[in-house]
Scaffold this motif. Structure first.
Motif, PDB file in Angstrom:
ATOM      1  N   LEU A  69      -3.337  36.784  67.607  1.00 11.34           N
ATOM      2  CA  LEU A  69      -4.268  37.387  66.646  1.00 11.34           C
ATOM      3  C   LEU A  69      -3.676  38.610  65.938  1.00 11.34           C
ATOM      4  N   ASP A  70      -2.762  39.308  66.612  1.00 10.43           N
ATOM      5  CA  ASP A  70      -2.169  40.489  65.957  1.00 10.43           C
ATOM      6  C   ASP A  70      -1.504  40.076  64.646  1.00 10.43           C
ATOM      7  N   ALA A  71      -0.736  38.970  64.741  1.00  8.83           N
ATOM      8  CA  ALA A  71      -0.029  38.528  63.540  1.00  8.83           C
ATOM      9  C   ALA A  71      -1.022  38.041  62.487  1.00  8.83           C
ATOM     10  N   LEU A  72      -2.040  37.287  62.926  1.00  9.50           N
ATOM     11  CA  LEU A  72      -3.032  36.784  61.963  1.00  9.50           C
ATOM     12  C   LEU A  72      -3.763  37.949  61.300  1.00  9.50           C
ATOM     13  N   ASN A  73      -4.071  38.985  62.092  1.00 11.05           N
ATOM     14  CA  ASN A  73      -4.717  40.171  61.508  1.00 11.05           C
ATOM     15  C   ASN A  73      -3.858  40.768  60.395  1.00 11.05           C
ATOM     16  N   CYS A  74      -2.555  40.909  60.705  1.00  9.12           N
ATOM     17  CA  CYS A  74      -1.657  41.513  59.703  1.00  9.12           C
ATOM     18  C   CYS A  74      -1.701  40.709  58.416  1.00  9.12           C
ATOM     19  N   SER A  75      -1.736  39.370  58.557  1.00  6.46           N
ATOM     20  CA  SER A  75      -1.721  38.523  57.371  1.00  6.46           C
ATOM     21  C   SER A  75      -3.025  38.680  56.579  1.00  6.46           C
ATOM     22  N   ALA A  76      -4.141  38.733  57.310  1.00  2.11           N
ATOM     23  CA  ALA A  76      -5.441  38.877  56.632  1.00  2.11           C
ATOM     24  C   ALA A  76      -5.514  40.224  55.910  1.00  2.11           C
ATOM     25  N   ILE A  77      -5.068  41.273  56.600  1.00  2.00           N
ATOM     26  CA  ILE A  77      -5.141  42.610  55.983  1.00  2.00           C
ATOM     27  C   ILE A  77      -4.214  42.672  54.759  1.00  2.00           C
ATOM     28  N   ALA A  78      -3.028  42.031  54.909  1.00  2.00           N
ATOM     29  CA  ALA A  78      -2.109  42.017  53.759  1.00  2.00           C
ATOM     30  C   ALA A  78      -2.776  41.346  52.571  1.00  2.00           C
ATOM     31  N   GLY A  79      -3.491  40.247  52.836  1.00  2.00           N
ATOM     32  CA  GLY A  79      -4.190  39.541  51.756  1.00  2.00           C
ATOM     33  C   GLY A  79      -5.161  40.456  51.046  1.00  2.00           C
ATOM     34  N   VAL A  80      -5.925  41.235  51.829  1.00  2.00           N
ATOM     35  CA  VAL A  80      -6.910  42.146  51.231  1.00  2.00           C
ATOM     36  C   VAL A  80      -6.192  43.222  50.403  1.00  2.00           C
ATOM     37  N   MET A  81      -5.177  43.834  51.024  1.00  2.00           N
ATOM     38  CA  MET A  81      -4.538  45.004  50.397  1.00  2.00           C
ATOM     39  C   MET A  81      -3.731  44.642  49.148  1.00  2.00           C
ATOM     40  N   LYS A  82      -3.227  43.404  49.124  1.00  2.00           N
ATOM     41  CA  LYS A  82      -2.397  42.982  47.985  1.00  2.00           C
ATOM     42  C   LYS A  82      -3.177  43.026  46.675  1.00  2.00           C
ATOM     43  N   ALA A  83      -4.496  42.915  46.765  1.00  2.00           N
ATOM     44  CA  ALA A  83      -5.283  42.911  45.533  1.00  2.00           C
ATOM     45  C   ALA A  83      -5.087  44.220  44.773  1.00  2.00           C
ATOM     46  N   THR A  84      -4.857  45.309  45.519  1.00  2.00           N
ATOM     47  CA  THR A  84      -4.660  46.588  44.826  1.00  2.00           C
ATOM     48  C   THR A  84      -3.208  47.039  44.847  1.00  2.00           C
ATOM     49  N   ASN A  85      -2.397  46.439  45.726  1.00  2.00           N
ATOM     50  CA  ASN A  85      -0.988  46.824  45.785  1.00  2.00           C
ATOM     51  C   ASN A  85      -0.156  45.581  46.077  1.00  2.00           C
ATOM     52  N   PRO A  86       0.418  44.975  45.044  1.00  2.00           N
ATOM     53  CA  PRO A  86       1.104  43.695  45.229  1.00  2.00           C
ATOM     54  C   PRO A  86       2.316  43.787  46.154  1.00  2.00           C
ATOM     55  N   ASP A  87       2.805  45.004  46.430  1.00  2.00           N
ATOM     56  CA  ASP A  87       4.005  45.120  47.263  1.00  2.00           C
ATOM     57  C   ASP A  87       3.700  45.086  48.760  1.00  2.00           C
ATOM     58  N   VAL A  88       2.417  45.091  49.106  1.00  2.00           N
ATOM     59  CA  VAL A  88       2.072  45.096  50.532  1.00  2.00           C
ATOM     60  C   VAL A  88       2.443  43.754  51.159  1.00  2.00           C
ATOM     61  N   ASN A  89       2.961  43.797  52.387  1.00  2.00           N
ATOM     62  CA  ASN A  89       3.163  42.542  53.124  1.00  2.00           C
ATOM     63  C   ASN A  89       2.643  42.717  54.544  1.00  2.00           C
ATOM     64  N   MET A  90       2.907  41.724  55.407  1.00  2.00           N
ATOM     65  CA  MET A  90       2.353  41.755  56.764  1.00  2.00           C
ATOM     66  C   MET A  90       2.789  42.999  57.538  1.00  2.00           C
ATOM     67  N   VAL A  91       3.975  43.498  57.203  1.00  2.00           N
ATOM     68  CA  VAL A  91       4.484  44.657  57.945  1.00  2.00           C
ATOM     69  C   VAL A  91       3.784  45.931  57.487  1.00  2.00           C
ATOM     70  N   SER A  92       3.661  46.064  56.186  1.00  2.00           N
ATOM     71  CA  SER A  92       3.129  47.331  55.673  1.00  2.00           C
ATOM     72  C   SER A  92       1.609  47.370  55.670  1.00  2.00           C
ATOM     73  N   ALA A  93       0.959  46.189  55.679  1.00  2.00           N
ATOM     74  CA  ALA A  93      -0.497  46.161  55.488  1.00  2.00           C
ATOM     75  C   ALA A  93      -1.269  47.026  56.492  1.00  2.00           C
ATOM     76  N   PRO A  94      -1.017  46.912  57.802  1.00  2.00           N
ATOM     77  CA  PRO A  94      -1.811  47.725  58.736  1.00  2.00           C
ATOM     78  C   PRO A  94      -1.659  49.223  58.467  1.00  2.00           C
ATOM     79  N   LEU A  95      -0.430  49.643  58.109  1.00  2.00           N
ATOM     80  CA  LEU A  95      -0.206  51.070  57.837  1.00  2.00           C
ATOM     81  C   LEU A  95      -0.961  51.499  56.571  1.00  2.00           C
ATOM     82  N   VAL A  96      -0.877  50.662  55.536  1.00  2.00           N
ATOM     83  CA  VAL A  96      -1.570  50.977  54.286  1.00  2.00           C
ATOM     84  C   VAL A  96      -3.071  51.063  54.548  1.00  2.00           C
ATOM     85  N   ALA A  97      -3.595  50.099  55.331  1.00  2.00           N
ATOM     86  CA  ALA A  97      -5.031  50.102  55.635  1.00  2.00           C
ATOM     87  C   ALA A  97      -5.399  51.373  56.401  1.00  2.00           C
TER      88      ALA A  97
END
Ligand SMILES: NC(=O)C1=CN([C@@H]2O[C@H](COP(=O)(O)OP(=O)(O)OC[C@H]3O[C@@H](n4cnc5c(N)ncnc54)[C@H](O)[C@@H]3O)[C@@H](O)[C@H]2O)C=CC1
Ligand SMILES: O=C(O)C(=O)COP(=O)(O)O
Length: 926
Positions: A761-789
């Motif tokens: 689930l940790d990995a799936l969470n990262c992917s879901a959060i990346a999906g959300v965050m990309k809408a406002t920052n296209p450079d976000v990926n699975m690695v950066s998403a949790p930090l950005v959030a």
């Protein structure tokens, strides 16, 4: 940039000559000061140097023990002619020649030795026919220095051959693999790949070659410098450094220093550097139609003497020479014109001493010089259009990894075996400017502690996906900056722990018994038996600060030495303390009780200066302190004072606040033992960490598997495969709500139902959060998403549920803002494709496409018609159309999968129907 603007970057070293070749990186004349000048080469010191040159050559090149290696006069020519003159004539000979030097040996055989030879030649750029009767002797060059054509392998040489193979390997040795079982005589000179001086040749003889020498006497007289036998027996002394004539000890010393450098890379590393340089040129030729490799068959392209031709046949004869002169005048490349007998063109040396980054920097200059010469040649055809270099990468290209610190050869081999395009250049770790210049090309960076991965370096690395630390400590990496840029940081937490623990124990013994000082005094001829009074470890109390992987091993070894061990580590459980047979204590208690203190914590805000002046003052008088963890844990000034006052009896430090440490308050104090960050420096540990890091990085780049990452949850290769479609579903769900939400998000809840709840689930969470965050920052990926959030204060929560409803498994994403809550659910169908199955609690079944249109409306007739007619009228094809409603006459939704993005005009027309509450075009990364 105008066509003739000079490139911004210049090669640091413009020496690309094919012989004498560039000196090795870091070369300095002062390094030769140990040469036994003015001494006999037959004296012990001189002989030892010559023997060492032979022995180290054997090890580095992997020459079998039963092969003889001799240092002979007159460079490679001397060595090769010596072999021809002493061994040829016993059997029929086939001479292979495809460029100037091979042709020179043919002249020797035909005109000087008058042998009955079969001569096989090929034009520049080609190889001759290699199918040869194995009873004949064969003379050939491994790499044709003047044509840039090499033999691709030695498969054409029979294992059970009757004849001998005489191989001139002067521009191959140390840059290409030489299969010793196929080579009876091999020659090379020091002035080629290792950038030595042009004095001596190396002659390597197989047992079969020795047998020939001892059983055959040529019909012609032999000058003294060719004589390898006496009374029908090999003169063995020649192969122990008793040279035939007087060698230059300065050149010998220079060769030994080149070997020092080469040994830090190993043969693999040397080969990798030449390969990397040559590849730069090959890629350049592939992307420019006015220049081409002289070697026609790619399998025969040299990786040392890379020969190029200009493809336009109408160019004047001296065009290449003029280009070379222009490059020389600019100071960006010396000696790159073709060899005098070879076809017009350029010859760029890529042997191991040349920096691959310099070759890369040279190529835009070659284009500049070419274009400038063409422009100057007024009668010539028009200048071809400028094409930027490097060319944009094909998505199918192998990932590129740079190793910028010295790592075991094992890493290079693993990357190669996994088809990763690897560059091994350990000098870059110490040269941040050059590293920043080249890093933009790479997908992965493998390092130890010398390379500093800073925000600035990451900013210059748009392609970088992973930094692999072959070791434990990652304090040289700005992990936050890496996360923000979506770069995974991995380490190898176990590979060097035993080695480092052993170093700490060794340091403890060294300081307890003053071994380094006693050693120096005894070497100096003093016999100071009473000066070095030590203390026993047995029965003493060892205070371990940080009882993790390394600290735990130190506890175990110390217990075996009958020490009492107390440990301070807030995260050490009582069970683990019992298991380690240590007493868990508070720091003050440890300081008060320990006779020896050893540190094994990472450097963090909490541990920085953990042994401060104040804490050092609390230690037991006579304490000895060992630091093999990180500089900065101990206040070096305060410790120096405590040592001087006698409060602290000794210290042993492997790590320093500033590294490389060329000065420290601890230096030169009595009973302070220091080593230059050698904790992890054993063959075993280096092999372990190199293998691990290369495997982990390759796995990630090739399969998406994540191991030992510090800023991303682990995903096994198996999981990556099974979870691939689910990671996509999670991302699409995130993208859906992310694009629908234009106010600050307060919370994201991810609900995992049924089979998917058992996944990572940790990995799936990262992917879901990346999906959300990309809408406002296209450079976000699975690695950066949790930090950005986290930085945006978004609360993340996860819920697992047993299977409910019709699907074996699904994911539901709920996003909350201060105004509303939005939810969307999705699953993976048996075809492996993601589907949206619920929006706003309304069930649907919608395939996910790149362009989609989401509408909401009050349930009433005419919606399908309005959508269909509007799209049809505007030529927008609908690939799929899904409808859903909460109840009759209530909320309804439609999701259209379109072949293209609807224009603003189309959306306006829909709005004007007055039928819709909301019309949202959406885009998904399918
Ligand atoms: N000299 C060298 O060449 C090498 C040095 N190292 C260094 O050794 C150190 C330890 O490495 P490992 O044992 O692998 O790490 P680890 O993570 O396994 O152990 C560190 C321990 O420190 C403890 N700790 C964390 N904060 C603490 C605090 N404020 N006070 C007390 N304890 C605390 C943790 O609970 C953990 O048990 C690291 O700094 C690493 O960089 C590692 C390898 C080679
Ligand atoms: O692994 C670690 O933490 C180390 O300190 C080893 O550093 P090194 O790879 O030897 O530069």
């Amino acid at each position: 940039m105008s066509d003739l603007t000079t490139p911004a970057t210049r090669p640091v070293n413009p020496r690309f000559s094919s012989g004498p070749c560039a000196k090795h990186p870091g070369f300095s004349l002062t390094d030769l000061s140990d040469a036994p000048l003015g001494r006999s080469h037959r004296a012990a010191a001189g002989k030892a140097k010559l023997q060492s040159a032979i022995d180290r050559t054997r090890v580095l090149l992997g020459v079998p023990e039963d092969y003889r290696i001799g240092i002979v006069p007159a460079s490679d020519t001397g060595a090769y002619e010596m072999a021809m003159w002493t061994m040829l004539g016993a059997r029929p000979v086939t001479m292979l020649a495809w460029e100037s030097f091979g042709s020179g040996w043919v002249t020797d055989a035909v005109k000087q030795l008058h042998l009955d030879v079969e001569v096989r030649t090929a034009d520049y750029g080609h190889l001759p026919d290699l199918s040869i009767d194995s009873d004949r002797d064969i003379c050939f060059t491994w790499n044709g220095t003047t044509s840039g054509v090499r033999v691709p392998d030695a498969d054409w040489i029979a294992d059970d051959r009757g004849g001998l193979t005489l191989c001139d390997a002067t521009s191959a040795a140390f840059a290409m693999d030489l299969p010793w079982d196929k080579l009876d005589v091999t020659t090379f000179s020091w002035q080629k790949v290792l950038g030595g001086e042009g004095a001596h040749g190396m002659l390597i003889l197989s047992p079969r070659a020795v047998e020939r020498l001892e059983s055959y006497t040529p019909a012609w007289p032999l000058p003294k410098i060719f004589r390898l036998t006496k009374g029908g027996k090999l003169i063995e002394g020649i192969f122990r450094g008793e040279t035939i004539n007087t060698p230059s000890m300065l050149c010998v010393e220079d060769y030994l220093r080149a070997l020092d450098w080469a040994e830090t890379l190993g043969l693999r590393g040397l080969v990798a550097r030449a390969d990397a340089s040559a590849h730069h040129i090959w890629d350049f030729c592939d992307s420019h139609d006015w220049i081409a490799n002289l070697a026609v068959d790619p399998a025969t392209r040299s990786t040392t003497s890379v020969c190029l031709r200009f493809t336009d046949d109408s160019l004047p004869e001296d065009f290449a020479k003029r280009v070379a002169r222009r490059l020389e005048a600019e100071g960006v490349a010396f000696d790159v014109a073709n060899y005098r007998d070879a076809p017009a063109g350029l010859r760029i040396w890529c042997g191991s001493t040349v920096e691959p980054a310099d070759v890369a920097a040279l190529l835009p200059w070659v284009e500049w010089a070419y274009r400038a010469e063409r422009a100057a040649w007024s009668t010539g055809p028009a200048v071809p259009p400028h094409r930027p270099f490097p060319i944009s990468k094909e998505p199918t290209m192998a990932p590129k990894v740079l190793i910028s610190d010295s790592l075991s050869d094992a890493a290079v081999q693993i990357f190669r075996d996994r088809s990763i395009d690897v560059t091994f250049d350990p000098s870059l770790g110490k040269d941040k400017d050059r590293l920043a210049q080249v890093i933009g090309d790479y997908d992965g960076l493998a390092i130890r502690s010398a390379t500093k991965v800073t925000e600035k370096l990451l900013a210059a690395a748009p392609n970088l996906k992973v930094v692999g630390r072959a070791g434990i400590g990652t304090d040289n990496i700005d992990k936050d900056a890496a996360s923000r840029r979506g770069v995974i940081v991995m380490n190898t937490p176990y590979g060097n722990m035993i080695t480092t623990a052993e170093h700490a124990i060794a340091m403890m013994f060294a300081v307890a018994r003053q071994i380094p000082e006693a050693n120096a005094s005894t070497h100096a001829g003093k016999w100071e038996k009473s000066r070095f009074m030590g203390v026993e470890l047995s029965g003493k109390t060892l205070g371990v600060i940080g009882a993790g992987n390394i600290g735990g091993i130190v506890c175990d070894r110390a217990r075996a030495l009958r020490m009492k061990v107390v440990a301070y580590d807030p995260f050490l459980s009582e069970e683990r303390a019992t298991q380690l047979q240590v007493e868990k204590v508070e720091l003050d208690d440890l300081l008060k009780r320990a006779d020896f203190i050893t540190l094994h914590v990472p450097l963090t805000d909490q541990t920085k200066n953990i042994l401060s002046a104040e804490n050092i003052a609390k230690t037991k008088p006579g304490v000895r302190i060992v630091n093999c963890a990180r500089g900065g844990l101990v206040d070096e000034e305060a410790l120096a004072e405590a040592l001087k006052s006698g409060h602290v009896a000794g210290a042993a430090f492997d790590v320093f606040a500033t590294e490389p440490a060329t000065a420290s308050p601890l230096f030169n104090l009595p009973n302070v033992v220091v080593t230059p960050h050698l904790g992890a420096a054993t063959t075993e540990a280096q092999e372990n960490v190199a293998l691990q890091v290369a495997e982990q990085m390759s796995d990630y780049l090739l399969t998406g598997a994540v191991t030992n990452a510090l800023n991303m949850p682990s995903v096994t290769a198996e999981e990556a495969k099974v979870m691939g479609p689910w990671l996509k579903v999670a991302e699409h769900l995130g993208a859906f709500v992310g694009q629908m939400t234009d106010e600050p998000i307060q919370a994201i809840e991810v609900i995992y139902n049924g089979s998917v709840a058992a996944m990572n689930l940790d990995a799936l969470n990262c992917s879901a959060i990346a999906g959300v965050m990309k809408a406002t920052n296209p450079d976000v990926n699975m690695v950066s998403a949790p930090l950005v959030a986290r930085e945006r204060g978004v609360e993340i929560s996860t819920t697992r549920q047993d299977k409910t409803g019709a699907f074996d498994g699904y994911i539901k994403l709920v996003v909350r803002t201060d105004r509303r809550e939005r939810s969307v659910a999705g699953t993976v169908f048996s075809d492996g494709k993601p589907r949206f199955i619920q929006i706003k609690g309304i069930n649907i079944d919608a395939e996910v496409g790149e362009h989609m249109l989401y509408t909401t409306n009050h349930d009433e007739p005419g919606i399908i018609g309005a959508l269909g007619v509007t799209m049809g009228k505007n030529g927008v094809n609908i690939a799929n159309f899904t409808l859903g409603r909460s109840d009759r006459d209530k909320d309804a939704i439609a999701l259209l999968y379109l072949d293209e993005q609807p224009s603003a005009g189309v959306l306006d027309q829909l709005r004007q129907t007055g039928l819709f509450r909301n019309i949202s075009p959406l885009r998904f990364n399918v």
